[in-house]
Design an enzyme around this catalytic site. Structure first.
Site, PDB file in Angstrom:
ATOM      1  N   CYS A 113      -0.319  33.930  29.181  1.00  0.00           N
ATOM      2  CA  CYS A 113      -0.104  32.753  28.343  1.00  0.00           C
ATOM      3  C   CYS A 113      -1.078  31.600  28.649  1.00  0.00           C
ATOM      4  O   CYS A 113      -2.229  31.668  28.234  1.00  0.00           O
ATOM      5  CB  CYS A 113       1.343  32.297  28.470  1.00  0.00           C
ATOM      6  N   ARG A 147       6.236  27.677  16.603  1.00  0.00           N
ATOM      7  CA  ARG A 147       6.382  28.314  17.909  1.00  0.00           C
ATOM      8  C   ARG A 147       6.695  29.788  17.710  1.00  0.00           C
ATOM      9  O   ARG A 147       7.596  30.159  16.952  1.00  0.00           O
ATOM     10  CB  ARG A 147       7.492  27.653  18.719  1.00  0.00           C
ATOM     11  N   HIS A 209       5.407  37.266  28.631  1.00  0.00           N
ATOM     12  CA  HIS A 209       6.133  36.855  29.819  1.00  0.00           C
ATOM     13  C   HIS A 209       7.156  37.938  30.134  1.00  0.00           C
ATOM     14  O   HIS A 209       7.071  39.047  29.665  1.00  0.00           O
ATOM     15  CB  HIS A 209       6.849  35.518  29.561  1.00  0.00           C
TER      16      HIS A 209
END
Length: 257
Positions: A113, A147, A209
């Site tokens: 990320c 997002r 993640h």
């Protein structure tokens, strides 16, 4: 993560009884500033999967102002808020030349990320602030309005990888064929072209993640294999029981975004 005993290996070039001859140094870049989603777990996975095979592992934590150990075999970095990226920006630039040389020398790197973004040329935040990257990966990222969040699945040379993405950065690769994987669930790099992550030589970047290596043992082992093969010539790793890890992968994959 519970581990069951590794199976004994026969007919492998990598003999478990010879494992004392093998050493790995794992470097974790900015573990304080860039660890917002538990990406430290990737370091633990690599360390334990190596140790379970009897490999000696040294772990070095490298923060702002700390030197990068020259003996590094694997370097990992995690995600962080835009503010965290700002805090490490100058220090990462100071380390850019060494990291570039290490990348060219085949050191294995996994960037998640925020660190993935900063291994590209630049990251422009949603507010328009430009954070300069170190340009090891051929990409750039622009902060978007939407997002992208939820479980993600993508096909890679190491099988299906399941992760969890949470980013508003829209990343574009200079060459889409350098993508780490092809998205089958989720948004990936930008929500448009089905690419996820990037791989150049032994450098991997991804938005996954989770931490991603916990649920993807084949990917974790590939990083170990690449690192060991660079130092000791071609190495074949003994397999480990991965039932728990694959069960976690299956559960994550089946959950709605």
């Amino acid at each position: 993560m519970e581990h069951k005993s590794a199976s004994p290996i026969q007919n492998s070039r990598f003999k478990i009884q010879d494992s004392n001859a093998y050493h790995l140094t794992i470097v974790h870049l900015y573990p304080r500033e860039m660890n917002i989603y538990g990406d430290t777990g990737n370091r633990l996975v690599l360390q334990k999967r190596a140790e379970w095979r009897g490999i000696d592992v040294q772990v070095k934590l490298v923060g702002v102002g700390d030197p990068i150990p020259s003996e590094a075999d694997i370097i990992i970095g995690g995600g962080g808020q835009d503010a965290g990226q700002g805090k490490i920006q100058d220090d990462l630039q100071a380390k850019a030349e060494q990291l570039t040389k290490m990348a060219e020398d085949g050191v294995v790197m996994l960037m998640i990320c925020g660190m993935y973004q900063l291994f590209g040329r630049r990251f422009v935040t949603h507010e328009g602030e430009e954070i300069k990257g170190i340009g090891i990966l051929p990409l750039e990222t622009i902060g978007g309005d939407q997002r992208m969040i939820g479980n993600t699945v993508y096909e890679t040379p190491y099988g299906e990888v399941v992760g969890y993405e949470n980013h508003s950065g829209v990343t574009t690769l200079d060459d889409s064929t350098l993508a780490f994987g092809t998205v089958t669930q989720g948004d990936g790099n930008n929500g448009q072209d089905k690419t996820e992550g990037c791989r150049v030589e032994n450098i991997f970047g991804t938005y996954s993640h989770g931490p991603v290596l916990v649920k993807n043992p084949a990917f974790a082992d590939e990083l170990l294999r690449l690192a060991l093969s660079r130092r000791y010539d071609e190495v074949e790793l003994p397999p480990l029981d991965a039932q728990t890890e694959l069960a976690a992968q299956h559960i994550a994959k089946s959950r709605p975004r």
